[in-house]
Design an enzyme around this catalytic site. Structure first.
Site, PDB file in Angstrom:
ATOM      1  N   HIS A 142      51.317  44.883  39.793  1.00  0.00           N
ATOM      2  CA  HIS A 142      52.525  44.249  39.269  1.00  0.00           C
ATOM      3  C   HIS A 142      52.327  42.749  39.056  1.00  0.00           C
ATOM      4  O   HIS A 142      53.075  42.118  38.296  1.00  0.00           O
ATOM      5  CB  HIS A 142      53.696  44.484  40.230  1.00  0.00           C
ATOM      6  CG  HIS A 142      55.017  44.634  39.533  1.00  0.00           C
ATOM      7  ND1 HIS A 142      55.380  43.874  38.444  1.00  0.00           N
ATOM      8  CD2 HIS A 142      56.080  45.429  39.779  1.00  0.00           C
ATOM      9  CE1 HIS A 142      56.601  44.200  38.049  1.00  0.00           C
ATOM     10  NE2 HIS A 142      57.045  45.146  38.843  1.00  0.00           N
ATOM     11  N   ALA A 143      51.329  42.145  39.708  1.00  0.00           N
ATOM     12  CA  ALA A 143      51.037  40.741  39.453  1.00  0.00           C
ATOM     13  C   ALA A 143      50.476  40.541  38.049  1.00  0.00           C
ATOM     14  O   ALA A 143      50.595  39.456  37.475  1.00  0.00           O
ATOM     15  CB  ALA A 143      50.041  40.211  40.483  1.00  0.00           C
TER      16      ALA A 143
END
Length: 474
Positions: A142-143
């Site tokens: 998700h980064a």
């Protein structure tokens, strides 16, 4: 040289642990063209891998160094430094090779952490489906990307033309780089000197920054005031405790249910609501029934955190910047109300109030209020346990717009796309909706310990849709 990671993106790295993998995923199921087999798919992937430039997003590796003062930064690898054999995996289903076996495998794959010494993504080509189709499970940290940017990558790497061939692999740049502007497109030269232009830019940034900071104070007061009154907005103070708001383990369980999109559209049109309002209302009825059967339905209405994309609405570009540009709304799900129509009205009112509140803010202010809203959850993630306070919200329900037309990769038709997301401590169930062609898919991802069986929730989604149609006279 390491490029700094945006604070919002770095939180997904800082909050990750064995019990909290911070990647999102998607399960794409394809039907091969007549006469084609999974072996043909393997051969096309191997051929595509031998040539073409790898998408920059898939070459970014998270690292820390002295140049970033110990903070996370992105190191972009060269194409030949990327070990594709690590990132591209092949799996085969056990007999009988049905959806049960497929979701069990994907649930296990979704439970494991990505290797931080490498770019944070994997793709698994899954064979063995008895109906002749094949699946591609992708997980990405998700980064690196949020749901909107991931969907852009998917659409850019595929085609609406079923006869198109020699397409690049999903991890490669789908189109040649955009050529530099022609002479006719070059912006006109102004009289301002470079120094004057730079000073003007600095002054503009300074004015914008001061205005944003000054505007945060009334935005915060307004948001907290709305939370106290129970109106929609970025923050909620009334979420009850539920059996979903508990510490979680590392194992995941994922499954999905598909519905004809026309049924959802007809409900939205008939009720003067949005498609997202209908999705939230279906989730409300499902959660109410599930908790009521377990004598665990709270007297107060459950609150859903609804992510709102702050990206440009154009999703046709192939050059997704990645990262996260997401604000949040808190939606009153009306789970305390027995009538489906009343729950829909509660959802619709809450979302309208919330959107009105966000429209009064700048994107920077929305991000700041959203960060304030999820701060308690972030603290729980870092501590690894639930605190004594009320949960900031009860569940995350996302809606990511998918492709409106059938998509193909070298003639293989994308039949369905199942989204997989991130449960966290205090949030043991996540629901993510996405559309593909003429179907809406609701993907459920849970902590396996807290919600070991998703079938009751999936069945309740069917029932909730039937009940809402009946209540609205359809």
């Amino acid at each position: 040289m390491l490029l700094p990671i945006a604070p919002t993106d770095s939180l997904f790295l800082l909050g990750e642990s064995r019990e909290h993998p911070m990647h999102v995923g998607g399960l794409a199921i394809f039907t091969p063209p007549d006469g084609a087999t999974a072996a043909d798919m393997r051969a096309m992937l191997d051929t595509a891998s031998a040539d073409g430039q790898i998408t920059p997003l898939f070459r970014k590796r998270a690292r820390r160094s002295l140049t970033t003062l110990g903070q996370w930064g992105w190191d972009t690898l060269a194409d030949d430094a990327l070990d594709l054999e690590h990132h591209i995996r092949r799996d085969s289903l056990p007999t009988p090779g049905g959806m049960t076996e497929l979701t069990a495998l994907v649930s296990r794959l979704h439970s494991t952490l990505l290797d931080r010494s490498r770019p944070l993504w994997e793709m698994h080509l899954i064979e063995g489906l008895t109906d002749g189709r094949y699946a591609l499970y992708t997980k990405i940290h998700h980064a690196l990307a949020d749901g909107a940017s991931t969907m852009r990558l998917l659409r850019a790497g595929m085609s609406e033309d079923p006869h198109r061939r020699n397409m690049p692999a999903p991890w490669q740049v789908p189109h040649p780089p955009t050529p530099p502007p022609s002479a006719e497109q070059t912006p006109p030269i102004t009289d301002a000197s470079p120094t004057a232009s730079a000073l003007s830019t600095v002054r503009g940034i300074a004015r914008t920054t001061v205005a944003e900071v000054t505007g945060l104070i009334p935005a915060t007061v307004s948001t907290l005031g709305g939370a106290v009154r129970g109106t929609g907005g970025a923050i909620a103070l009334t979420a009850p405790r539920t059996l979903f708001n508990v510490p979680i383990g590392a194992a995941r369980h994922a499954d999905a249910r598909s519905f004809p999109l026309e049924r959802i559209r007809l409900l939205a049109k008939h009720a003067d609501a949005t498609i997202n309002d209908i999705i939230l209302t279906l989730c409300s009825g499902t959660l109410r029934t599930y908790l009521h059967e377990r004598n665990a339905l709270p007297a107060a209405p459950m609150i859903a955190m609804v992510p709102v994309s702050l990206r440009a609405t154009d999703t046709t570009t192939s050059h997704s910047p990645g990262g996260n540009r997401v604000g949040v709304l808190m939606c009153n799900l009306g789970t305390h109300l027995p009538a489906p129509a009343d729950r829909l009205e509660a959802v619709r009112t809450s979302m309208r109030e919330g959107k009105s509140a966000l429209r009064a803010m700048s994107p920077t202010q929305v991000l700041a209020m959203s960060a304030l809203a999820v701060a308690p959850l972030g603290a729980e993630m870092f501590l690894g346990r639930r605190g004594p306070q009320r949960p900031p919200f009860n569940i995350v329900i996302s809606n990511i717009a998918g492709p409106p037309h059938p998509l193909y990769w070298n003639g293989f038709r994308l039949d369905t796309l199942h989204p997989l997301s991130i449960p966290t401590t205090g949030q043991a169930l996540n629901i993510t909706a996405t559309s593909n062609d003429d179907h809406l898919v609701l993907g459920l991802t849970s902590c396996r310990r807290t919600v070991p069986d998703l079938n009751p929730l999936l069945d309740h989604l069917d029932t909730a849709l039937d009940h809402l149609e009946t209540a609205l006279g359809l």
